[in-house]
Design a protein around this motif. Structure first.
Motif, PDB file in Angstrom:
ATOM      1  N   UNK A   1       1.721 -12.484  -1.050  1.00 51.76           N
ATOM      2  CA  UNK A   1       2.735 -12.647  -0.441  1.00 51.76           C
ATOM      3  C   UNK A   1       4.122 -12.293  -1.179  1.00 51.76           C
ATOM      4  N   UNK A   2       4.048 -12.817  -2.475  1.00 49.28           N
ATOM      5  CA  UNK A   2       5.137 -12.550  -3.243  1.00 49.28           C
ATOM      6  C   UNK A   2       5.317 -11.098  -3.376  1.00 49.28           C
ATOM      7  N   UNK A   3       4.143 -10.140  -3.718  1.00 47.61           N
ATOM      8  CA  UNK A   3       4.249  -8.927  -3.874  1.00 47.61           C
ATOM      9  C   UNK A   3       5.044  -8.020  -2.633  1.00 47.61           C
ATOM     10  N   UNK A   4       4.486  -8.517  -1.521  1.00 49.11           N
ATOM     11  CA  UNK A   4       4.802  -7.771  -0.283  1.00 49.11           C
ATOM     12  C   UNK A   4       6.394  -8.264  -0.022  1.00 49.11           C
ATOM     13  N   UNK A   5       6.977  -9.432  -0.423  1.00 52.54           N
ATOM     14  CA  UNK A   5       8.195  -9.721  -0.115  1.00 52.54           C
ATOM     15  C   UNK A   5       9.174  -8.944  -0.943  1.00 52.54           C
ATOM     16  N   UNK A   6       8.859  -8.713  -2.427  1.00 51.58           N
ATOM     17  CA  UNK A   6       9.470  -8.006  -3.296  1.00 51.58           C
ATOM     18  C   UNK A   6       9.723  -6.584  -2.888  1.00 51.58           C
TER      19      UNK A   6
ATOM     20  N   UNK B   1       9.206  -5.274   0.112  1.00 52.78           N
ATOM     21  CA  UNK B   1      10.068  -5.161   1.359  1.00 52.78           C
ATOM     22  C   UNK B   1      11.565  -5.231   0.879  1.00 52.78           C
ATOM     23  N   UNK B   2      11.997  -6.107   0.213  1.00 53.30           N
ATOM     24  CA  UNK B   2      13.217  -6.402  -0.183  1.00 53.30           C
ATOM     25  C   UNK B   2      13.706  -5.128  -1.056  1.00 53.30           C
ATOM     26  N   UNK B   3      12.981  -4.564  -1.946  1.00 61.59           N
ATOM     27  CA  UNK B   3      13.543  -3.755  -2.766  1.00 61.59           C
ATOM     28  C   UNK B   3      12.924  -2.377  -2.682  1.00 61.59           C
ATOM     29  N   UNK B   4      12.008  -2.010  -1.922  1.00 62.52           N
ATOM     30  CA  UNK B   4      11.256  -0.938  -1.953  1.00 62.52           C
ATOM     31  C   UNK B   4      10.765  -0.186  -3.333  1.00 62.52           C
ATOM     32  N   UNK B   5      10.691  -1.114  -4.142  1.00 61.44           N
ATOM     33  CA  UNK B   5      10.210  -0.682  -5.628  1.00 61.44           C
ATOM     34  C   UNK B   5       9.029  -1.436  -6.015  1.00 61.44           C
ATOM     35  N   UNK B   6       8.054  -0.480  -6.059  1.00 59.94           N
ATOM     36  CA  UNK B   6       6.764  -0.824  -6.532  1.00 59.94           C
ATOM     37  C   UNK B   6       6.699  -1.205  -7.861  1.00 59.94           C
ATOM     38  N   UNK B   7       7.537  -0.598  -8.810  1.00 61.62           N
ATOM     39  CA  UNK B   7       7.617  -0.952 -10.215  1.00 61.62           C
ATOM     40  C   UNK B   7       8.116  -2.487 -10.246  1.00 61.62           C
ATOM     41  N   UNK B   8       9.071  -2.983  -9.424  1.00 63.35           N
ATOM     42  CA  UNK B   8       9.456  -4.218  -9.636  1.00 63.35           C
ATOM     43  C   UNK B   8       8.345  -5.300  -9.219  1.00 63.35           C
ATOM     44  N   UNK B   9       7.333  -4.822  -8.267  1.00 67.02           N
ATOM     45  CA  UNK B   9       6.317  -5.515  -7.831  1.00 67.02           C
ATOM     46  C   UNK B   9       5.313  -5.634  -9.259  1.00 67.02           C
ATOM     47  N   UNK B  10       5.191  -4.351  -9.795  1.00 73.23           N
ATOM     48  CA  UNK B  10       4.317  -4.332 -10.919  1.00 73.23           C
ATOM     49  C   UNK B  10       5.048  -5.367 -12.251  1.00 73.23           C
ATOM     50  N   UNK B  11       6.211  -5.313 -12.437  1.00 71.09           N
ATOM     51  CA  UNK B  11       6.484  -6.334 -13.129  1.00 71.09           C
ATOM     52  C   UNK B  11       6.408  -7.723 -13.071  1.00 71.09           C
ATOM     53  N   UNK B  12       6.822  -7.922 -11.618  1.00 73.09           N
ATOM     54  CA  UNK B  12       6.694  -9.491 -11.252  1.00 73.09           C
ATOM     55  C   UNK B  12       5.205  -9.927 -11.533  1.00 73.09           C
TER      56      UNK B  12
ATOM     57  N   UNK C   1      -0.103  -1.814  -6.241  1.00 73.14           N
ATOM     58  CA  UNK C   1      -0.434  -1.322  -4.589  1.00 73.14           C
ATOM     59  C   UNK C   1      -1.351  -1.996  -3.931  1.00 73.14           C
ATOM     60  N   UNK C   2      -2.338  -2.487  -4.439  1.00 74.72           N
ATOM     61  CA  UNK C   2      -3.251  -3.333  -3.523  1.00 74.72           C
ATOM     62  C   UNK C   2      -2.785  -4.816  -3.118  1.00 74.72           C
ATOM     63  N   UNK C   3      -1.928  -5.321  -3.979  1.00 78.31           N
ATOM     64  CA  UNK C   3      -1.188  -6.515  -3.706  1.00 78.31           C
ATOM     65  C   UNK C   3      -0.234  -6.321  -2.812  1.00 78.31           C
ATOM     66  N   UNK C   4       0.551  -5.197  -2.955  1.00 74.11           N
ATOM     67  CA  UNK C   4       1.922  -5.196  -1.848  1.00 74.11           C
ATOM     68  C   UNK C   4       1.517  -4.584  -0.504  1.00 74.11           C
ATOM     69  N   UNK C   5       1.660  -5.383   0.562  1.00 75.18           N
ATOM     70  CA  UNK C   5       1.370  -4.797   1.958  1.00 75.18           C
ATOM     71  C   UNK C   5       2.741  -4.488   2.457  1.00 75.18           C
ATOM     72  N   UNK C   6       2.415  -3.304   3.172  1.00 75.28           N
ATOM     73  CA  UNK C   6       3.656  -2.841   3.887  1.00 75.28           C
ATOM     74  C   UNK C   6       3.291  -2.763   5.318  1.00 75.28           C
TER      75      UNK C   6
END
Length: 85
Positions: A22-27, A29-40, A50-55
């Motif tokens: 949920x956190x990965x998908x939310x980040x 969606x808000x930023x469009x930045x998969x690197x931000x998801x990776x850092x989080x 990429x497996x965690x963040x769902x579009x």
């Protein structure tokens, strides 16, 4: 997190795992930045992120519709051509 999950009636060991998705998908969606998801999430590999963040389909559609159209090349007038509407 466990208390909140219990209060919401969420059971099972996967509740923390679901929160990461949920956190990965939310980040994303808000930023469009998969690197931000990776850092989080603290992933060494972007593939894990990429497996965690769902579009969602709606987000994909909005991204495609918001893209500017490429400029059309200007056509040269032929010699002797008139300016007619």
């Amino acid at each position: 997190m466990s208390k909140a999950a219990d209060a919401a009636g969420i059971t099972g060991a996967r509740r923390i795992h679901g929160a990461r998705h949920s956190a990965a998908s939310s980040i994303l969606k808000r930023t469009g930045n998969i690197k931000a998801v990776q850092g989080l999430l603290g992933h060494a590999s972007i593939n894990s992120s990429q497996r965690y963040a769902h579009v969602s389909v709606a987000d994909l559609r909005a991204a495609v519709e918001d893209q500017p159209q490429p400029a059309q090349p200007k056509r040269r007038k032929a010699k002797g051509a008139r300016n007619t509407p």
